[in-house]
Scaffold this active site. Structure first.
Site, short mmCIF file in Angstrom:
data_model
loop_
_atom_site.label_atom_id
_atom_site.label_comp_id
_atom_site.label_asym_id
_atom_site.label_seq_id
_atom_site.Cartn_x
_atom_site.Cartn_y
_atom_site.Cartn_z
N MET A 210 0.82 -1.37 0.08
CA MET A 210 -0.03 0.13 -0.02
C MET A 210 0.91 1.29 -0.07
SD MET A 210 -2.94 -1.17 2.65
CE MET A 210 -4.13 0.35 2.36
N HIS A 211 0.34 2.39 -0.20
CA HIS A 211 0.71 3.76 -0.07
C HIS A 211 1.71 4.27 -1.14
CE1 HIS A 211 -1.40 3.04 3.90
NE2 HIS A 211 -0.42 2.32 4.15
N ASP B 199 -2.65 -4.76 0.48
CA ASP B 199 -2.27 -6.37 0.90
C ASP B 199 -3.06 -6.73 2.28
OD1 ASP B 199 -0.93 -4.19 2.34
OD2 ASP B 199 1.06 -4.94 1.90
#
Length: 492
Positions: A78-79, A237
């Site tokens: 992520m991110h 995830d």
């Protein structure tokens, strides 16, 4: 029919081929490098991810009837900020979730815009790993590249774009950007304005189980797949791993011990932790979840075993740590090797051993590393309890969960039973399940989880060990506050 699950991890790509019954038919993995341009920075070349997919999918499906592949679903780190120009070319290396360069931007968002305002706009506050601070960092430090941004994407969504030609994102992954109004599931105009970007630069939003399109003809040919294979939006995830362990609907919990560590609590209602120590995100089942995320979990064990001790045989290093030693270790470890997110939100925090003496053994230090991660997970567990969330048991997954010793430690540090799923394939399996829903195999994600997820074993806490760990935890939670000011000085 067959379904492909993609797990786009931080250190490697993992692919799963799953049949109609949920059985894993084949697996593939390929590692790719991390790039550390400066201390505390972490980047990756998105082309490495895509090349791994191009190489891996044909290998994954080489022994099956390829015409029977129906869908592809992904779970991804992520991110990470993937910035594309007008030609959809990558402008710079992706800035990853564990990158710590954005403290100035995080301070601006939390202190000048204000945590209360951010929470109102997005249900969350700013953390160094989130995407919005990275966008501000580009605007402040790479203005020429920032001005070229035509599309902002997340890692797994870049793969979906390469597969389908669609700029897409799902709600669970978008929740971690600090750009999404999580409660209302739309981009926050206020946050886009703060970051100096427009909605036209953002991908189209989907539920995780919705198909975003089918394979581009030229990509289908390269991969050896039918052109009508559905590609679903997929999930971040942790949300994908939760699906893959059956943590959907209301009241489920999953602990993941991967490179990072998470405690994930699913809910059918939107809710925010008033302290903002836990993230309030959308879930891949169409509902919501609370999540505590620590930046270094199994990576702490890997670092200490391989880089410090020069021994990657984890089982060998752990064999001397018997039950009588659990809760009796005099050595403590702070697992903040890359700073920390939940619940302390301190990019300057660092790892430390406390309590070393001349009779400290290698096993004591190995034990301390595993216990430090377990205690840090409990920190988020305690935040959840403080707002009335009841967690009576949890699933556990991730590479670190393969250690029976670590399973036992966490069960006793938290004082709850831990369930181990029969199929422990994390985000990739969750991605395949999401593809099943999109292709009509199941009507909902919850239905898929009920049918496919089984428990193979349960680790029960031991009363005596739990009591010993309770005393140890009370000491552990004093270590970071005592050293917080020193970490800030060291960072200078």
């Amino acid at each position: 029919m067959y379904y492909i699950g993609i797990d786009l991890g931080t250190s490697s790509l993992k692919l799963l081929l799953v049949d109609d019954e949920g059985k894993v038919i084949n697996e593939y993995s390929k590692e790719y490098p991390l790039i550390f341009p400066q201390n505390g920075w972490s980047e990756q070349d998105p082309n490495e991810w895509w090349n791994a997919v191009l190489e891996g999918v044909p290998e994954l499906i080489k022994d099956i009837d390829k015409s029977k592949v129906a869908g592809i679903g992904s779970g991804g780190q992520m991110h990470g900020l993937v910035a594309l120009d007008n030609n959809d070319a990558v402008i710079r290396n992706a800035i990853l979730w564990n990158d710590g360069r954005t403290q100035k931007e995080v301070d601006y968002l939390n202190n000048e815009i204000g945590k209360e305002t951010l929470s109102k706009y997005t249900a969350n506050i700013a953390f160094a790993g989130f995407t919005a601070p990275k966008i501000l960092w580009m605007r402040n430090n790479e203005k020429d590249k920032f001005d070229r941004i035509a599309k902002i994407m997340l890692p797994k969504d870049y793969i979906n774009y390469k597969l389908t030609g669609v700029h897409c994102c799902d709600y669970s992954d978008a929740s971690g950007m600090l750009l999404l109004d999580v409660e209302h599931k739309c981009w926050s105009k206020e946050m886009l304005d703060i970051c100096g970007i427009s909605e036209a630069q953002m991908p189209k939003l989907f539920e995780s189980y919705e198909a975003v399109g089918t394979l581009l003809p030229e990509i289908a040919d390269k991969l050896g797949l039918p052109k009508d294979v559905k590609v679903v939006a997929g999930a971040g995830d942790n949300a994908a791993a939760a699906v893959g362990t059956g943590v959907v609907g209301n009241g489920g919990c999953n602990i993941s011990l991967g490179t990072s560590g998470t405690i994930f609590i699913s809910s059918d209602k939107f809710g925010v932790d008033p302290s903002n120590g836990l993230h309030a995100f959308a879930h891949a089942d169409g509902n919501y979840h609370l999540m505590g995320c620590m930046l270094s979990a199994a990576s702490c064990n890997k670092w200490f075993a391989e880089d410090i001790l020069g021994n990657g045989n984890f089982a060998e290093l752990q064999k001397d740590i018997t039950d009588d030693k659990l809760g009796n270790n005099r050595v403590y470890f702070l697992p903040y090797l890359m700073g920390e997110r939940s619940p302390i939100n301190d990019v300057d925090a660092r790892g430390a051993f406390i309590g070393l003496s001349l009779d400290t053994t290698r096993s004591d230090m190995v034990q301390a590393v595993l216990e430090g991660v377990s205690f840090a997970i409990r920190d988020s567990f305690e935040v959840a309890k403080s707002i009335g969330v009841k967690i009576e048991r949890s699933m556990i997954c991730g590479g670190g969960s393969k250690s029976p010793l670590w399973q036992k430690m966490i069960a006793n540090v938290l004082g709850i039973p831990l369930d181990l799923p029969v199929t422990e394939q994390g985000p990739g399996y969750g991605g395949a399940m999401l593809a099943m829903v999109a292709c009509g195999k199941y009507p909902t994600v919850i239905d898929a989880a009920k049918d496919l997820i089984k428990v193979k074993a349960t680790v029960m806490p031991d009363k005596d060990i739990t009591e010993r760990y309770e005393k140890k935890y009370q000491l552990f939670k004093q270590i970071y506050p005592t050293n917080k000011a020193m970490f800030k000085e060291l960072a200078k």
